[in-house]
Design an enzyme around this catalytic site. Sequence first.
Site, PDB file in Angstrom:
ATOM      1  N   CYS A   1     -18.856 -32.067   9.019  1.00 26.02           N
ATOM      2  CA  CYS A   1     -18.610 -33.168   7.885  1.00 26.02           C
ATOM      3  C   CYS A   1     -20.441 -33.631   7.580  1.00 26.02           C
ATOM      4  O   CYS A   1     -21.097 -34.397   8.308  1.00 26.02           O
ATOM      5  CB  CYS A   1     -18.438 -34.228   8.290  1.00 26.02           C
ATOM      6  SG  CYS A   1     -18.194 -35.658   6.971  1.00 26.02           S
TER       7      CYS A   1
ATOM      8  N   GLU B   1     -11.910 -36.752   8.697  1.00 22.28           N
ATOM      9  CA  GLU B   1     -12.520 -36.954   7.904  1.00 22.28           C
ATOM     10  C   GLU B   1     -10.803 -37.721   6.536  1.00 22.28           C
ATOM     11  O   GLU B   1     -10.051 -37.589   7.243  1.00 22.28           O
ATOM     12  CB  GLU B   1     -12.848 -35.963   6.743  1.00 22.28           C
ATOM     13  CG  GLU B   1     -13.985 -34.972   7.583  1.00 22.28           C
ATOM     14  CD  GLU B   1     -14.625 -34.244   6.760  1.00 22.28           C
ATOM     15  OE1 GLU B   1     -14.845 -34.710   5.160  1.00 22.28           O
ATOM     16  OE2 GLU B   1     -15.351 -33.708   6.959  1.00 22.28           O
TER      17      GLU B   1
ATOM     18  N   HIS C   1     -17.848 -44.755   6.303  1.00 19.15           N
ATOM     19  CA  HIS C   1     -17.798 -44.268   7.692  1.00 19.15           C
ATOM     20  C   HIS C   1     -17.899 -45.202   8.458  1.00 19.15           C
ATOM     21  O   HIS C   1     -18.762 -46.405   8.389  1.00 19.15           O
ATOM     22  CB  HIS C   1     -19.177 -43.215   8.098  1.00 19.15           C
ATOM     23  CG  HIS C   1     -19.332 -41.756   6.912  1.00 19.15           C
ATOM     24  ND1 HIS C   1     -18.579 -40.792   7.012  1.00 19.15           N
ATOM     25  CD2 HIS C   1     -19.518 -41.479   5.858  1.00 19.15           C
ATOM     26  CE1 HIS C   1     -18.798 -39.719   6.454  1.00 19.15           C
ATOM     27  NE2 HIS C   1     -19.421 -40.535   5.005  1.00 19.15           N
TER      28      HIS C   1
ATOM     29  N   CYS D   1     -19.433 -35.021  -0.462  1.00 19.24           N
ATOM     30  CA  CYS D   1     -19.065 -34.144   0.860  1.00 19.24           C
ATOM     31  C   CYS D   1     -20.885 -33.486   0.543  1.00 19.24           C
ATOM     32  O   CYS D   1     -21.493 -32.561  -0.099  1.00 19.24           O
ATOM     33  CB  CYS D   1     -18.263 -33.128   0.187  1.00 19.24           C
ATOM     34  SG  CYS D   1     -17.983 -32.039   1.195  1.00 19.24           S
TER      35      CYS D   1
END
Length: 287
Positions: free
Chosen positions: A226, A217, A168, A75
Amino acid sequence: MKIKFTKMHGAGNDFIVIDAINQQINLTPAQWRQLADRRFGVGADQILVVEASEATDIDFRYRIFNADGGEVEQCGNGARAFVRFVTEKKLTAKTELKVATMKGIIRPRLEADGSITVDMGAPVLLPEQVPFDVTGLSSTDVADDTLWPLQINGRTIMMSALSMGNPHAVQIVDSVDNADLALDGPAIEHHVRFPNRVNAGFMQILDRHTIRLRVFERGAGETLACGTGACAAVVSGIRRGQLDTPVRVETRGGTLSIAWNGGTSHVMLSGPAVTVFEGEITLPAED
């Protein structure tokens, strides 16, 4: 069980940060979910846990739990909050740290102007390492990037699949304001081709150094910002030949800055981290 915590945010991506060095923390997924619940708990996108490192050459260990109670790998905005937290709590006097995460080592740095820069490492571009299942798919090359077709909600989108320590899927949209994250976000997150689920990025390119970004997310839904999503979007845009480093990333919660020189170079993430309040919560014991 009483837990002391600090509420923080990085560009609106909000966190509960817990010192697990000076208090014992051993929670169940249900208890993590209660903490993150915005009605029955404190409320946050993610919970960050600061732990002592077992290795002498590592300053801290850093764990991340999503609002759904699941532990995740990385993160970026949280890493900045982590630095602000350990500095304000005087857990370290260093301005450059070496921190262990589930996916490897990160090196965040507190800058003289108060902003925080995090070395997020090199992007992972091989589909099997994201992981992303490309069986039976035909890709399209755009400059140095590889776009993959993904079937969602009765149509095909073309997206980049990469990892910034977490997976992602990045697509370019004409307008992030018109993107239907409520419909498309869950469809991408839970797509069968992403066995570990995925963060869905929706990127609008304004110019070669500026993008707007929304991210749905994994395990948290849409957040106001993000960090790893911003890194992934910029890497994708640079690889497609549509962006040049550094890139200003405008999110709904604030602005981030991403620098990447391509290839195996590391992605550098810079932005704010703010303490909101501190508190103590009592969680019921699990049966």
